[in-house]
Design a protein around this motif. Structure first.
Motif, mmCIF file in Angstrom:
data_model
loop_
_atom_site.group_PDB
_atom_site.id
_atom_site.type_symbol
_atom_site.label_atom_id
_atom_site.label_comp_id
_atom_site.label_asym_id
_atom_site.label_seq_id
_atom_site.Cartn_x
_atom_site.Cartn_y
_atom_site.Cartn_z
ATOM 1 N N LYS A 77 -34.152 -14.407 -51.112
ATOM 2 C CA LYS A 77 -33.853 -14.742 -49.748
ATOM 3 C C LYS A 77 -33.435 -16.026 -49.458
ATOM 4 O O LYS A 77 -32.465 -16.396 -49.024
ATOM 5 C CB LYS A 77 -35.046 -14.342 -48.742
ATOM 6 C CG LYS A 77 -35.305 -13.195 -48.793
ATOM 7 C CD LYS A 77 -36.379 -12.772 -47.858
ATOM 8 C CE LYS A 77 -36.986 -11.431 -47.728
ATOM 9 N NZ LYS A 77 -38.227 -11.363 -46.680
ATOM 10 N N LEU B 272 -29.867 -16.741 -50.488
ATOM 11 C CA LEU B 272 -28.905 -16.268 -49.778
ATOM 12 C C LEU B 272 -28.379 -17.207 -48.646
ATOM 13 O O LEU B 272 -27.355 -17.221 -48.374
ATOM 14 C CB LEU B 272 -29.339 -14.760 -48.912
ATOM 15 C CG LEU B 272 -28.483 -13.919 -48.720
ATOM 16 C CD1 LEU B 272 -27.447 -13.310 -49.489
ATOM 17 C CD2 LEU B 272 -29.342 -12.667 -47.892
ATOM 18 N N THR C 177 -31.780 -12.131 -44.117
ATOM 19 C CA THR C 177 -32.250 -12.279 -45.313
ATOM 20 C C THR C 177 -33.411 -11.089 -45.668
ATOM 21 O O THR C 177 -33.686 -10.704 -46.729
ATOM 22 C CB THR C 177 -33.036 -13.487 -45.789
ATOM 23 O OG1 THR C 177 -34.077 -13.767 -44.915
ATOM 24 C CG2 THR C 177 -31.938 -14.675 -45.720
ATOM 25 N N LEU D 207 -32.468 -7.901 -47.624
ATOM 26 C CA LEU D 207 -32.197 -8.249 -49.017
ATOM 27 C C LEU D 207 -32.860 -7.219 -50.189
ATOM 28 O O LEU D 207 -32.500 -6.756 -50.919
ATOM 29 C CB LEU D 207 -32.261 -9.697 -49.436
ATOM 30 C CG LEU D 207 -31.682 -10.022 -51.026
ATOM 31 C CD1 LEU D 207 -30.356 -9.583 -51.112
ATOM 32 C CD2 LEU D 207 -31.934 -11.511 -51.267
#
Length: 174
Positions: free
Chosen positions: A117, A120, A149, A152
């Motif tokens: 996360k 990202l 996130t 994900l």
């Protein structure tokens, strides 16, 4: 506008290429059954796509890489495109679906496997997303990037399972 995925076997992918109405029925059955073969990113699809592209993930896993229907070479928001889409006999939502082959799914799963996360959104300025007009907008609001996130881990799991089983993935927006 929500992003959706359906895992399909190679045989199902071949049938979908020949019969998108059949594929739509299959997708709705898996969605309605809350099957592990269906997944969605809700309205976070465009943000996720933008952030993955920014990180160099080269498989367009949100929107698909292969077209079921050849789109005309016109502006996306033109009257010609809207007329074309209106004349399609499908219920998929915002245009026809696309897909990822089993090989592309495996490549996507490999690229996703180590992403976190934090990766990202590392060094992301929310204004980048606003300037790029990434749906749904308002990226400067607290928690909006974290909202993207949180998808994900499920995205990683979905693509890992699809890759393990040798599946393709149908991608669409509704």
């Amino acid at each position: 506008m929500n992003g959706n995925w359906l895992r399909v076997t190679p045989a199902e992918l071949e049938q979908a290429r020949a019969d998108l109405a059949w594929a739509y029925g299959l997708a709705m059955t898996h969605r309605d059954d809350d099957s592990d073969r269906w997944s969605a990113t809700d309205k976070a699809w465009n943000g996720l796509d933008f952030l993955l592209d920014r990180l160099g993930v080269d498989i367009p896993l949100v929107l698909g890489a292969e077209d079921f229907v050849e789109l005309p070479d016109v502006e996306p928001d033109s009257d010609e495109m809207f007329d074309f889409l209106d004349n399609l006999d499908d219920d998929w939502g915002y245009g026809p679906p696309s897909y990822l082959t089993p090989t592309q799914v495996t490549a996507a799963a490999t690229q996703l496997a180590t992403l976190t996360k934090s990766d990202l959104i590392h060094d992301v300025d929310p204004q980048e997303l606003n300037q790029a007009e990434i749906y749904p907008g308002n990226w400067e609001r607290p928690g909006t990037l974290a909202w993207v996130t949180h998808y994900l881990p499920d995205v990683r799991s979905f693509f890992a399972a699809a890759a393990t089983d040798g599946d393709g993935v149908i991608c669409w927006l509704d």
